[in-house]
Enzyme design. Structure first.
Site, PDB file in Angstrom:
ATOM      1  N   GLY A  64      12.345  -4.416  -6.452  1.00 35.26           N
ATOM      2  CA  GLY A  64      13.069  -4.718  -7.681  1.00 35.26           C
ATOM      3  C   GLY A  64      12.607  -5.942  -8.435  1.00 35.26           C
ATOM      4  CD1 TRP A  66       6.840  -6.481 -10.805  1.00 35.20           C
ATOM      5  CD2 TRP A  66       6.055  -4.661 -11.840  1.00 35.20           C
ATOM      6  NE1 TRP A  66       5.485  -6.499 -10.689  1.00 35.20           N
ATOM      7  CE2 TRP A  66       4.970  -5.401 -11.306  1.00 35.20           C
ATOM      8  CE3 TRP A  66       5.806  -3.481 -12.521  1.00 35.20           C
ATOM      9  CZ2 TRP A  66       3.640  -4.986 -11.460  1.00 35.20           C
ATOM     10  CZ3 TRP A  66       4.482  -3.054 -12.666  1.00 35.20           C
ATOM     11  CH2 TRP A  66       3.419  -3.802 -12.140  1.00 35.20           C
ATOM     12  CG  ASP A  97      10.586   2.918  -5.000  1.00 35.63           C
ATOM     13  OD1 ASP A  97       9.727   2.133  -5.449  1.00 35.63           O
ATOM     14  OD2 ASP A  97      10.501   3.433  -3.868  1.00 35.63           O
ATOM     15  CG  ASP A 138       3.893  -2.556  -8.183  1.00 35.18           C
ATOM     16  OD1 ASP A 138       2.657  -2.662  -8.241  1.00 35.18           O
ATOM     17  OD2 ASP A 138       4.592  -3.274  -7.439  1.00 35.18           O
ATOM     18  CE  LYS A 178       0.489  -1.214  -6.396  1.00 38.46           C
ATOM     19  NZ  LYS A 178       1.261  -2.015  -5.419  1.00 38.46           N
TER      20      LYS A 178
END
Length: 232
Positions: A64, A66, A97, A138, A178
């Site tokens: 968390g 970001w 996520d 990410d 990423k």
């Protein structure tokens, strides 16, 4: 026994480096859940991507950090305040996520695998047709150590993030993704150049020197609002 001893030494060395990492210490001091917040901070400060009032989608959001960074960027700055972790929020953040996500005030969290159609459909319902200003990814797969297999897994997640961005970004929107230097990197950089008007590779100082991790940033879709046929 020698293998165990070597493993213990590696773990001890990693723990020592981690505990003495200036970004880890800074994250603890400033209340971020992970040092990764400073990677996004560097990217944002260089490119000025995040502004109050935006809709941001954070893919691979756990733990968390970001979302925390974006949340603080969106805190009102009346009377010289701002950067608050709680309270008023000028903007919208949707986080996704596969893993559990400790709530961040004002952040809508969806738990599930981004590769699954049902989870993507839930995310699209949350977006509700609104143009997304910034997509942050990410995401990273569990790595097997087999380079060809890992490269394919990484590429698949990046392609899905690009496809989502193609379908949902505003005309001047941005995707931060990423990636990893090595096999498959040049193809992903080519994909970004095909889809975005501006492409910027960034290796933040907060990203460890030994890591192959880097970030590709795409700004301004070349053909917005069209369904990307990326995976064909």
């Amino acid at each position: 026994m020698k293998i165990k001893s070597k493993s213990k030494k590696l773990n001890k060395a990693w723990l020592h480096d981690h505990l003495n990492d200036p970004y880890v210490k800074l994250a603890q001091k400033e209340g971020f859940r992970a040092r990764a917040a400073y990677k996004l901070k560097e990217i944002d400060e260089e490119l000025k991507l995040l502004k109050p009032g935006q809709l941001v989608v954070d893919l691979g959001a756990t733990p968390g950090a970001w979302s925390q960074y974006v949340r603080r960027k969106f805190a009102p700055k009346d009377a010289g305040t701002g950067g608050a972790a709680v309270g008023a929020l000028h903007g919208a953040i949707i986080a996704l996520d596969l893993l559990d996500f400790e709530p961040v005030e004002g952040v809508l969290f969806i738990q599930g695998d981004f590769r699954e159609e049902a989870v993507l459909a839930e995310l699209e319902r949350a977006v509700a047709g609104r143009p997304v200003d910034v997509v942050l990814s990410d995401m990273a797969p569990n790595l097997s150590g087999i380079e060809s297999s890992d490269s394919a897994r990484i590429a698949h997640l990046v392609e899905l993030a690009v496809e989502f961005a193609q379908n949902h970004l505003s005309d001047q929107g941005a995707l931060v993704c990423k990636v990893f230097h090595g096999s498959g990197y040049s193809q992903l950089a080519k994909l970004f150049k095909e889809r975005f008007r501006v492409v910027k590779p960034i290796k933040p100082k907060a990203s460890r020197d030994k890591s192959a991790e880097t970030f590709l940033v795409g700004i301004g879709l070349k053909s917005p609002k069209g369904r990307a046929d990326i995976l064909a």
